[in-house]
Each structure stands twice: as C-alpha cells, then as structure tokens.
Design an enzyme around this catalytic site. Sequence first.
Site: not given
Length: 269
Positions: A2-3, A58, A110, A259
């Site tokens: 999530p951003e 975030k 996690r 990335r």
Amino acid sequence: MPELPEMENYKILLNQKIAGQTITEVQINREKSINLNPALFIKTCHHQKIIDINRRGKHLLFHLQNGQILLLHLMLGGWIYYGTEADKPKRTVQIRLSFGEQHLYFIGLRLGYFNLYNQREIDQHLAHLGPEPLSTDFSLENFLKRIGQKHGRLKTTMIDQEFIAGIGNCYSAEICYDAGIIPTKDIDDIGESEREKLYQSIRTILQKGIQHGGYMDNPLFKDDKLTGGFNDLCQVYDREGEKCNRCESIIKMETISSRKTFYCPICQT
C-alpha cells in the site's frame, strides 16, 4: 505494498466507519506484529474511543481517547478489513479490534506492524519522512529545491521516503509515465521543464489514485465498490509485455535497486 493513495483511502473510509466508536475487545494472534507485551497493549487500548484517524506517508495513525496512538504500517502483503465474523475474509488474522459486532481485521502483517506509541514517540518514529506531496506546503519551488539536491536514477529517488513520503513502486511508475520521463534516467540529465512536469504528475496521479480508491483490490468492507478502482487505470505498473495505451509499443520492466520498474520505451524518454 500500500502507498499513499491506498492509505488515504483507508483513512477516509475508516473515519466514516469507526471514528467516535469505542474499542470493545482487542485480539492479538501474532505478538511480533505489535511492540508491547500483549497484555499491556490490550489494557491500554481496551474501552478506548477512536478519536480520529490520520495518515503520514504510508502510515495510518489511530488516535485514542487516552492520548496514545496506534501506528499502522502494512508493508508488503498487509491489508485490513472491516465487518462481521460472518463476512470476514478466510485469511489468517494477526490482530482484531472489535467495535461491538463489527470488527477491524489486520491481515498479512508478516512484515508490517501495529504499534502503540505516545505523541513524542510518534514524532521520533516519523521524523525521517519527507514532505507530504499533496500538502499545500509542497510547492513547485520546494520540489525543485529538493530534487536539485539529489543524484542518481529517478526511480530510486522517487521511492525514497526521506525525499517524498508515500510514493512506492506503483505510483513512481505511473508518475514517470504521466510525465513522459523514463524512470531509469539520471536526475542530473532531467531538465527544469521536465522537473516541473514531474511535480505536476506527482500531484495529478496521487489525487487520481485516491479518487479511485487506490490499486489494491481487496475491499475494505462488504459491498465496497471504491477500494482498488485505480488498478484498472494503471498505464504501466505490472503491465510488462502489454501494449502501451498511447503508442501501442510494448511495456518493459527493469529491476532497479531490487525494485521492478515498468515503463514505455517510446513514450518515456
């Protein structure tokens, strides 16, 4: 992961659902997802009213009536769901906050965390974050000054949370596409007009992401039609091998600093 748009969407919807409500029960199924002894964590949160929910980068910040703050970072694979036991997803739940018959489930924590801090600790924990890109304080002049101090590849800078808070893999790709700049480009080779376009694209794409509920497709609650709506609007992210919607060339993917980086080799120069 999530951003900013995903967490802003959560913030807006959760304020509608649980702001002003009192936590009636706290369930901890994974101690590593919190920063305190579970008994102390539960005691501090139990019977506390959620005053407000804010976002920083975030992170989500759940402000409790007693002045304590629950800090959520979902990291990779984390998401949340609000509803009853009957309609909750069939997934392992690490933490559950109850509000009577309705519950807020924290799933996939996690790597993520849901920690309890006071205001001073929160300030220290978030002090490294760069400016909020949709804030009125984040002016073009501010952006040009900050990017003028950076070197190296654009992609690496865009996802640096100390440079700007809240942008990650997905929106860095979409912003660069909207600006027409290839993310593998070195910042020193980006002219001022391109930098100005990049600034405008940051604000445009993030606002569009929020408007359409972000790109993560797990609904926040039953019959949630908003969350995940931006996923179908992504132009390059996770579209390797597909045709560009502008020029019909093939979307490429490269790995930069571990990335995945998506771009159109024709539209982005």
